[in-house]
Write a protein that holds these residues in place. Structure first.
Motif, PDB file in Angstrom:
ATOM      1  N   GLY A  35      35.941  37.971  45.338  1.00  0.00           N
ATOM      2  CA  GLY A  35      35.748  36.680  44.681  1.00  0.00           C
ATOM      3  C   GLY A  35      36.377  35.556  45.476  1.00  0.00           C
ATOM      4  O   GLY A  35      35.789  34.474  45.635  1.00  0.00           O
TER       5      GLY A  35
ATOM      6  N   GLN B  84      34.253  34.727  48.495  1.00  0.00           N
ATOM      7  CA  GLN B  84      33.059  33.995  48.077  1.00  0.00           C
ATOM      8  C   GLN B  84      33.410  32.557  47.704  1.00  0.00           C
ATOM      9  O   GLN B  84      32.694  31.611  48.062  1.00  0.00           O
ATOM     10  CB  GLN B  84      32.433  34.717  46.874  1.00  0.00           C
ATOM     11  N   GLY B  85      34.535  32.400  47.023  1.00  0.00           N
ATOM     12  CA  GLY B  85      35.005  31.066  46.635  1.00  0.00           C
ATOM     13  C   GLY B  85      35.320  30.214  47.853  1.00  0.00           C
ATOM     14  O   GLY B  85      34.999  29.024  47.897  1.00  0.00           O
TER      15      GLY B  85
ATOM     16  N   PHE C  72      30.460  19.965  40.160  1.00  0.00           N
ATOM     17  CA  PHE C  72      30.118  21.361  40.451  1.00  0.00           C
ATOM     18  C   PHE C  72      31.125  22.267  39.754  1.00  0.00           C
ATOM     19  O   PHE C  72      32.331  22.005  39.813  1.00  0.00           O
ATOM     20  CB  PHE C  72      30.158  21.592  41.970  1.00  0.00           C
ATOM     21  N   PRO C  73      30.659  23.324  39.064  1.00  0.00           N
ATOM     22  CA  PRO C  73      31.605  24.183  38.329  1.00  0.00           C
ATOM     23  C   PRO C  73      32.647  24.830  39.238  1.00  0.00           C
ATOM     24  O   PRO C  73      32.303  25.381  40.280  1.00  0.00           O
ATOM     25  CB  PRO C  73      30.720  25.247  37.675  1.00  0.00           C
ATOM     26  N   ARG C  74      33.894  24.774  38.821  1.00  0.00           N
ATOM     27  CA  ARG C  74      34.993  25.320  39.614  1.00  0.00           C
ATOM     28  C   ARG C  74      35.300  26.769  39.245  1.00  0.00           C
ATOM     29  O   ARG C  74      36.178  27.396  39.839  1.00  0.00           O
ATOM     30  CB  ARG C  74      36.265  24.492  39.424  1.00  0.00           C
ATOM     31  N   THR C  75      34.587  27.274  38.230  1.00  0.00           N
ATOM     32  CA  THR C  75      34.776  28.677  37.846  1.00  0.00           C
ATOM     33  C   THR C  75      33.413  29.364  37.927  1.00  0.00           C
ATOM     34  O   THR C  75      32.373  28.704  37.954  1.00  0.00           O
ATOM     35  CB  THR C  75      35.314  28.803  36.403  1.00  0.00           C
ATOM     36  N   ASN C  76      33.466  30.678  37.939  1.00  0.00           N
ATOM     37  CA  ASN C  76      32.240  31.461  37.998  1.00  0.00           C
ATOM     38  C   ASN C  76      31.656  31.569  36.582  1.00  0.00           C
ATOM     39  O   ASN C  76      31.606  32.636  35.982  1.00  0.00           O
ATOM     40  CB  ASN C  76      32.532  32.856  38.562  1.00  0.00           C
TER      41      ASN C  76
ATOM     42  N   ILE D 276      25.037  27.944  39.072  1.00  0.00           N
ATOM     43  CA  ILE D 276      25.816  27.642  40.282  1.00  0.00           C
ATOM     44  C   ILE D 276      24.910  27.563  41.502  1.00  0.00           C
ATOM     45  O   ILE D 276      25.014  26.631  42.313  1.00  0.00           O
ATOM     46  CB  ILE D 276      26.927  28.705  40.480  1.00  0.00           C
TER      47      ILE D 276
ATOM     48  N   PHE E 123      37.070  39.295  40.226  1.00  0.00           N
ATOM     49  CA  PHE E 123      36.184  38.482  41.068  1.00  0.00           C
ATOM     50  C   PHE E 123      36.210  37.027  40.619  1.00  0.00           C
ATOM     51  O   PHE E 123      36.345  36.107  41.429  1.00  0.00           O
ATOM     52  CB  PHE E 123      34.752  39.021  40.987  1.00  0.00           C
TER      53      PHE E 123
ATOM     54  N   GLY F 236      39.473  35.352  41.586  1.00  0.00           N
ATOM     55  CA  GLY F 236      39.547  35.125  43.032  1.00  0.00           C
ATOM     56  C   GLY F 236      38.620  34.005  43.472  1.00  0.00           C
ATOM     57  O   GLY F 236      38.977  33.157  44.298  1.00  0.00           O
ATOM     58  N   TYR F 237      37.434  33.962  42.884  1.00  0.00           N
ATOM     59  CA  TYR F 237      36.446  32.920  43.209  1.00  0.00           C
ATOM     60  C   TYR F 237      37.016  31.544  42.916  1.00  0.00           C
ATOM     61  O   TYR F 237      36.946  30.618  43.729  1.00  0.00           O
ATOM     62  CB  TYR F 237      35.171  33.167  42.404  1.00  0.00           C
ATOM     63  N   CYS F 238      37.581  31.419  41.743  1.00  0.00           N
ATOM     64  CA  CYS F 238      38.155  30.137  41.296  1.00  0.00           C
ATOM     65  C   CYS F 238      39.273  29.687  42.253  1.00  0.00           C
ATOM     66  O   CYS F 238      39.305  28.537  42.699  1.00  0.00           O
ATOM     67  CB  CYS F 238      38.691  30.357  39.884  1.00  0.00           C
TER      68      CYS F 238
ATOM     69  N   GLY G 220      39.921  30.746  45.403  1.00  0.00           N
ATOM     70  CA  GLY G 220      39.447  30.536  46.769  1.00  0.00           C
ATOM     71  C   GLY G 220      38.700  29.225  46.904  1.00  0.00           C
ATOM     72  O   GLY G 220      38.854  28.499  47.895  1.00  0.00           O
ATOM     73  N   LEU G 221      37.906  28.904  45.890  1.00  0.00           N
ATOM     74  CA  LEU G 221      37.128  27.666  45.928  1.00  0.00           C
ATOM     75  C   LEU G 221      38.061  26.452  45.944  1.00  0.00           C
ATOM     76  O   LEU G 221      37.875  25.517  46.730  1.00  0.00           O
ATOM     77  CB  LEU G 221      36.186  27.602  44.721  1.00  0.00           C
TER      78      LEU G 221
END
Lengths: 130, 172
Positions: A43, A46-47, A87-91, A97, B77, B80-82, B84-85
């Motif tokens: 994650g 990808q982020g 843009f969304p900051r969370t998944n 997205i 995931f 981690g995505y949050c 890392g972004l």
């Protein structure tokens, strides 16, 4: 030994179930630890990919807002920055997205054409290693 | 010898006949000249039991690992995505702004600003020093995430403190 024969057979059958249950629980705990780390790592990578692309575009907008004087260009740059800000900051499973990212890329193409910027590609990096 | 069991549940009944059939078949497997038939049979039985137990353990363990991973992977995931972004966005926007301003002749640059822009151009969100999980693999994921976000906040604070001229130019 006056045990009931069915109890003896039950013990044999339940031994298997007991061993299976204990080893499953031990494996589950290990799986949780591994899954958390693997999931976080993937994650995060990808982020970083998404954040890097958006940061790039945002930085270009920021710099050209300082450099350009044309109001029309400034307006377009600010609109693009607003798209990135929202843009969304969370998944978020409810958010589109991929759609939002494509919309930002499409806006950026117009900005590049307006600013006559070079052909720097913002294709998503496939490198997920860390 | 007769082993009979009869109960309300009407479960198992094992007759002497069946018992001796089984014993005979097992005896045939063993060396008829071996004086320690019973001990050999016991060893074979123990070995087989051990193999079967180990098999059951391995299967149970593997199933457990799979299920355990699946139960938490998405959550890890998402976290981690949050993180890392956030880190890469914040660093990259400064880096890109700095790169463009550095290479542009349209803006006046003091020596201090020029130096700041050069420093910022070398920043990279992919630098492993920014990935806090690498030094904290044994910690729970919530703690790793807190450390990561704390690091990102520190990076932003340092950027502001160390690059005041750029901050003034951008107006952040």
């Amino acid at each position: 030994m006056n045990r009931d024969i069915n109890d003896i057979f039950d013990d044999i059958a339940l031994t298997e179930e007991k061993i299976s249950k204990e080893s499953y629980e031990e494996g589950f705990k290990t799986g949780v630890d591994e899954g958390n780390l693997e999931g976080y790592k993937l994650g995060y990578a990808q982020g970083v990919n998404v954040g890097e692309e958006l940061g790039d575009i945002y930085g270009i907008c920021e710099a050209h807002l300082l450099l350009t004087k044309a109001e029309k260009v400034k307006k377009t740059l600010k609109q693009l920055q607003e798209s990135i800000d929202s843009f969304p900051r969370t998944n978020d499973p409810e958010a589109d997205i991929v759609g939002d990212l494509e919309h930002i890329r499409s806006q950026f193409k117009k900005v590049k054409a307006m600013l006559r910027l070079g052909g720097e590609s913002h294709e998503p990096k496939k490198d997920l290693s860390f | 010898m007769l082993i009979v069991y009869r109960n309300q549940n009407k479960r198992v009944v094992l007759s002497a006949f069946v018992y001796f059939i089984i014993k005979e078949k097992l005896t045939k497997l063993m060396d008829p000249h071996d004086e320690n038939d019973h001990n050999s049979f016991q060893e074979i039985a123990n070995t087989n039991l051990s193999k079967i137990s180990k098999n059951i353990q391995n299967i149970g363990y593997t199933d457990g690992i799979t299920d355990g991973r699946e139960s938490v992977f998405q959550n890890g995931f998402d976290q981690g995505y949050c993180d890392g972004l956030r880190l890469s966005f914040e660093i990259q926007k400064f880096k890109k702004t700095a790169e463009i301003l550095l290479n542009s002749s349209k803006i006046e640059k003091s020596d201090e600003l020029r130096k700041e822009l050069e420093d910022l151009s070398s920043l990279s969100p992919r630098d492993q020093k920014h990935f806090k999980m690498l030094d904290n693999m044994n910690k729970p994921i919530t703690e790793v995430s807190e450390l990561q976000n704390s690091h990102t906040s520190d990076v932003l604070r340092v950027l502001k403190e160390n690059y005041p001229n750029l901050y003034d130019v951008i107006g952040v």
